[in-house]
Design a protein around this motif. Structure first.
Motif, PDB file in Angstrom:
ATOM      1  N   ASN A  51       5.954  -5.696   6.034  1.00  0.00           N
ATOM      2  CA  ASN A  51       6.958  -6.189   5.084  1.00  0.00           C
ATOM      3  C   ASN A  51       7.514  -5.060   4.227  1.00  0.00           C
ATOM      4  O   ASN A  51       8.718  -5.016   3.930  1.00  0.00           O
ATOM      5  CB  ASN A  51       6.358  -7.264   4.189  1.00  0.00           C
ATOM      6  CG  ASN A  51       6.294  -8.625   4.857  1.00  0.00           C
ATOM      7  OD1 ASN A  51       6.952  -8.854   5.874  1.00  0.00           O
ATOM      8  ND2 ASN A  51       5.502  -9.517   4.300  1.00  0.00           N
ATOM      9  N   VAL A  52       6.648  -4.134   3.813  1.00  0.00           N
ATOM     10  CA  VAL A  52       7.118  -2.984   3.036  1.00  0.00           C
ATOM     11  C   VAL A  52       8.126  -2.189   3.860  1.00  0.00           C
ATOM     12  O   VAL A  52       9.201  -1.811   3.366  1.00  0.00           O
ATOM     13  CB  VAL A  52       5.938  -2.091   2.604  1.00  0.00           C
ATOM     14  CG1 VAL A  52       6.439  -0.773   2.021  1.00  0.00           C
ATOM     15  CG2 VAL A  52       5.082  -2.817   1.570  1.00  0.00           C
ATOM     16  N   PHE A 190      -3.235   7.446  -4.851  1.00  0.00           N
ATOM     17  CA  PHE A 190      -2.077   7.835  -5.650  1.00  0.00           C
ATOM     18  C   PHE A 190      -1.551   6.644  -6.456  1.00  0.00           C
ATOM     19  O   PHE A 190      -1.286   6.749  -7.660  1.00  0.00           O
ATOM     20  CB  PHE A 190      -0.981   8.378  -4.735  1.00  0.00           C
ATOM     21  CG  PHE A 190       0.311   8.699  -5.433  1.00  0.00           C
ATOM     22  CD1 PHE A 190       0.413   9.812  -6.258  1.00  0.00           C
ATOM     23  CD2 PHE A 190       1.427   7.891  -5.270  1.00  0.00           C
ATOM     24  CE1 PHE A 190       1.604  10.112  -6.914  1.00  0.00           C
ATOM     25  CE2 PHE A 190       2.621   8.176  -5.919  1.00  0.00           C
ATOM     26  CZ  PHE A 190       2.707   9.294  -6.737  1.00  0.00           C
ATOM     27  N   LEU A 191      -1.416   5.502  -5.793  1.00  0.00           N
ATOM     28  CA  LEU A 191      -0.868   4.304  -6.430  1.00  0.00           C
ATOM     29  C   LEU A 191      -1.593   3.084  -5.889  1.00  0.00           C
ATOM     30  O   LEU A 191      -1.861   2.982  -4.692  1.00  0.00           O
ATOM     31  CB  LEU A 191       0.631   4.185  -6.146  1.00  0.00           C
ATOM     32  CG  LEU A 191       1.329   2.856  -6.459  1.00  0.00           C
ATOM     33  CD1 LEU A 191       1.373   2.601  -7.958  1.00  0.00           C
ATOM     34  CD2 LEU A 191       2.737   2.826  -5.880  1.00  0.00           C
ATOM     35  N   VAL A 192      -1.893   2.155  -6.774  1.00  0.00           N
ATOM     36  CA  VAL A 192      -2.451   0.875  -6.370  1.00  0.00           C
ATOM     37  C   VAL A 192      -1.633  -0.225  -7.019  1.00  0.00           C
ATOM     38  O   VAL A 192      -1.134  -0.062  -8.137  1.00  0.00           O
ATOM     39  CB  VAL A 192      -3.948   0.779  -6.766  1.00  0.00           C
ATOM     40  CG1 VAL A 192      -4.115   0.799  -8.280  1.00  0.00           C
ATOM     41  CG2 VAL A 192      -4.603  -0.454  -6.164  1.00  0.00           C
ATOM     42  N   LYS A 193      -1.444  -1.349  -6.313  1.00  0.00           N
ATOM     43  CA  LYS A 193      -0.607  -2.439  -6.826  1.00  0.00           C
ATOM     44  C   LYS A 193      -1.380  -3.768  -6.804  1.00  0.00           C
ATOM     45  O   LYS A 193      -1.156  -4.622  -5.950  1.00  0.00           O
ATOM     46  CB  LYS A 193       0.665  -2.589  -5.988  1.00  0.00           C
ATOM     47  CG  LYS A 193       1.689  -3.545  -6.610  1.00  0.00           C
ATOM     48  CD  LYS A 193       2.574  -4.198  -5.578  1.00  0.00           C
ATOM     49  CE  LYS A 193       1.884  -5.192  -4.712  1.00  0.00           C
ATOM     50  NZ  LYS A 193       1.363  -6.385  -5.448  1.00  0.00           N
ATOM     51  N   PRO A 194      -2.270  -3.970  -7.758  1.00  0.00           N
ATOM     52  CA  PRO A 194      -2.995  -5.246  -7.797  1.00  0.00           C
ATOM     53  C   PRO A 194      -2.218  -6.318  -8.555  1.00  0.00           C
ATOM     54  O   PRO A 194      -1.360  -6.021  -9.389  1.00  0.00           O
ATOM     55  CB  PRO A 194      -4.272  -4.882  -8.549  1.00  0.00           C
ATOM     56  CG  PRO A 194      -3.811  -3.813  -9.510  1.00  0.00           C
ATOM     57  CD  PRO A 194      -2.744  -3.030  -8.785  1.00  0.00           C
ATOM     58  N   SER A 265       7.903  -6.654  -1.452  1.00  0.00           N
ATOM     59  CA  SER A 265       9.235  -6.174  -1.817  1.00  0.00           C
ATOM     60  C   SER A 265       9.149  -5.254  -3.025  1.00  0.00           C
ATOM     61  O   SER A 265       9.806  -4.206  -3.089  1.00  0.00           O
ATOM     62  CB  SER A 265      10.161  -7.358  -2.115  1.00  0.00           C
ATOM     63  OG  SER A 265      10.366  -8.146  -0.952  1.00  0.00           O
ATOM     64  N   PHE A 266       8.331  -5.647  -4.013  1.00  0.00           N
ATOM     65  CA  PHE A 266       8.092  -4.820  -5.208  1.00  0.00           C
ATOM     66  C   PHE A 266       7.603  -3.438  -4.781  1.00  0.00           C
ATOM     67  O   PHE A 266       8.129  -2.410  -5.222  1.00  0.00           O
ATOM     68  CB  PHE A 266       7.048  -5.524  -6.081  1.00  0.00           C
ATOM     69  CG  PHE A 266       6.607  -4.760  -7.303  1.00  0.00           C
ATOM     70  CD1 PHE A 266       7.095  -5.091  -8.555  1.00  0.00           C
ATOM     71  CD2 PHE A 266       5.672  -3.730  -7.208  1.00  0.00           C
ATOM     72  CE1 PHE A 266       6.676  -4.407  -9.693  1.00  0.00           C
ATOM     73  CE2 PHE A 266       5.255  -3.040  -8.334  1.00  0.00           C
ATOM     74  CZ  PHE A 266       5.750  -3.374  -9.576  1.00  0.00           C
ATOM     75  N   ALA A 287      11.378  -1.592  -8.403  1.00  0.00           N
ATOM     76  CA  ALA A 287      10.311  -2.453  -7.907  1.00  0.00           C
ATOM     77  C   ALA A 287      10.394  -3.846  -8.511  1.00  0.00           C
ATOM     78  O   ALA A 287      10.309  -4.860  -7.799  1.00  0.00           O
ATOM     79  CB  ALA A 287       8.954  -1.818  -8.224  1.00  0.00           C
ATOM     80  N   VAL A 288      10.569  -3.923  -9.828  1.00  0.00           N
ATOM     81  CA  VAL A 288      10.672  -5.222 -10.495  1.00  0.00           C
ATOM     82  C   VAL A 288      11.888  -5.986  -9.981  1.00  0.00           C
ATOM     83  O   VAL A 288      11.821  -7.201  -9.741  1.00  0.00           O
ATOM     84  CB  VAL A 288      10.724  -5.043 -12.022  1.00  0.00           C
ATOM     85  CG1 VAL A 288      11.055  -6.364 -12.718  1.00  0.00           C
ATOM     86  CG2 VAL A 288       9.402  -4.495 -12.541  1.00  0.00           C
ATOM     87  N   ALA A 289      12.983  -5.289  -9.789  1.00  0.00           N
ATOM     88  CA  ALA A 289      14.194  -5.935  -9.274  1.00  0.00           C
ATOM     89  C   ALA A 289      13.980  -6.447  -7.855  1.00  0.00           C
ATOM     90  O   ALA A 289      14.404  -7.560  -7.506  1.00  0.00           O
ATOM     91  CB  ALA A 289      15.365  -4.956  -9.314  1.00  0.00           C
ATOM     92  N   ALA A 290      13.306  -5.659  -7.015  1.00  0.00           N
ATOM     93  CA  ALA A 290      13.082  -6.055  -5.627  1.00  0.00           C
ATOM     94  C   ALA A 290      12.147  -7.253  -5.543  1.00  0.00           C
ATOM     95  O   ALA A 290      12.371  -8.191  -4.752  1.00  0.00           O
ATOM     96  CB  ALA A 290      12.516  -4.882  -4.836  1.00  0.00           C
TER      97      ALA A 290
END
Length: 323
Positions: A51-52, A190-194, A265-266, A287-290
């Motif tokens: 999806n990303v 580097f980045l995590v998105k929980p 999407s974010f 990211a917030v917009a997506a």
């Protein structure tokens, strides 16, 4: 005035070991026992990393999606990805690619999501995923490892991915939950998105206040578990934490049709802007917009580029504040 030049971007690779053929439909009312007459079904190639990649392509970026596929559903899955022109590297497996089933109830506008277990991967198969990654890690680029782990895959799989990506000179981004998330954070990413629930489970607590959410995200940065923590809070917005401080953004007011794929999407908006050389605060706005644009679309549809650009223009400035 000459034609605009495409934005140069660092490479983006996504890894999905448990993809799903997303089936979605609607019915008037979900009632037990009775036959439920449904509308025409929709098929999408789902799963976090894929999806990303799909959204990165929609937003004008370039990507490579590494994913497993097997059986008849795997063949259907491959055809759908080809139709979206998403470059992919397929790791064949013996089991059949799983399906997820989403039903919208027309009378109440409720959504019912049935998430099926993936096929069991043999050791040879999950190691083949790591081998495919090892041969494809883009030095200086970004690797997004996203989604659940299917049966047979060790819980430290994403930790192994993070180590491999770091050794390959790329940035590792992880989006998963439970023990797999904890193991990856122990390795460092580097980045995590929980989500709020996922981060709360990691700390064995309930993040029910703004301060507790900021503190938890900042703690991961302080311990070196992640350079950036993008905490998604649904309708309450999102928080970004780093050594520069904390940013909190609201979500724009939109009509919510489906939350499927909003987190993916974010993440796609975030990593694409980073790959294009934009600062983290600008990437966070995209990211917030997506993510917000994704909830405007029905069922398993993802965000549309024009919606993302329109919503991003209306968001407030992203400013770093002390954590």
């Amino acid at each position: 005035m000459g034609a605009s030049q495409p934005i140069r971007s660092k490479p983006i690779l996504t890894l999905t070991v448990n993809p799903a053929l997303d089936v979605s439909t609607s019915t008037e009312q979900v009632v037990s026992v009775h036959k439920l007459r449904c509308s025409a079904s929709r098929l999408d190639p789902g799963g976090g990393g894929v999806n990303v990649s799909r959204v990165v392509r929609r937003l004008g970026g370039q990507t490579l999606a590494v994913h497993t596929a097997g059986g008849a559903t795997g063949e259907a899955y491959r055809r759908l990805i080809v139709a979206e022109r998403v470059p992919s590297l397929v790791v064949p497996i013996e089991g059949s690619t799983r399906q997820n089933f989403t039903v919208d109830e027309a009378t109440t506008r409720k959504q019912f999501r049935f998430v099926l277990e993936g096929p069991r991967l043999s050791e040879a198969e999950w190691r083949a995923c790591l081998s495919a990654l090892a041969s494809s890690v883009p030095p200086g680029g970004f690797v997004v490892a996203s989604g659940s782990l299917p049966p047979g895959v060790p819980e430290d799989f994403y930790a192994r991915v993070a180590r491999m990506v770091h050794e390959g000179g790329a940035h590792c981004i992880v989006d998963t939950s439970g023990v797999a998330l904890t193991q990856a954070l122990a390795e460092g990413v580097f980045l995590v998105k929980p989500s709020r629930r996922e981060l709360g489970e990691h700390f064995d607590t309930v993040l029910d206040s703004t301060q507790s959410q900021v503190d938890a995200a900042s703690a991961l940065v302080a311990t070196g578990a992640a350079e950036y923590v993008a905490l998604t809070l649904g309708g309450a917005g999102a928080v970004l934490a780093s050594k520069s401080g904390v940013i909190r953004l609201p979500v724009p007011p939109v009509q919510v049709l489906s939350t499927v794929g909003a987190g993916d999407s974010f993440l796609a908006g975030f990593v694409l802007r980073l790959a294009q050389g934009r600062p983290a605060e600008a990437a966070f706005r995209t990211a917030v917009a997506a993510g917000s644009a994704a909830v405007m679309t029905p069922a398993t549809e993802l965000c549309h580029r024009d919606d993302v650009e329109r919503l991003e223009a209306d968001l407030p400035a992203a400013v770093w504040l002390p954590g």
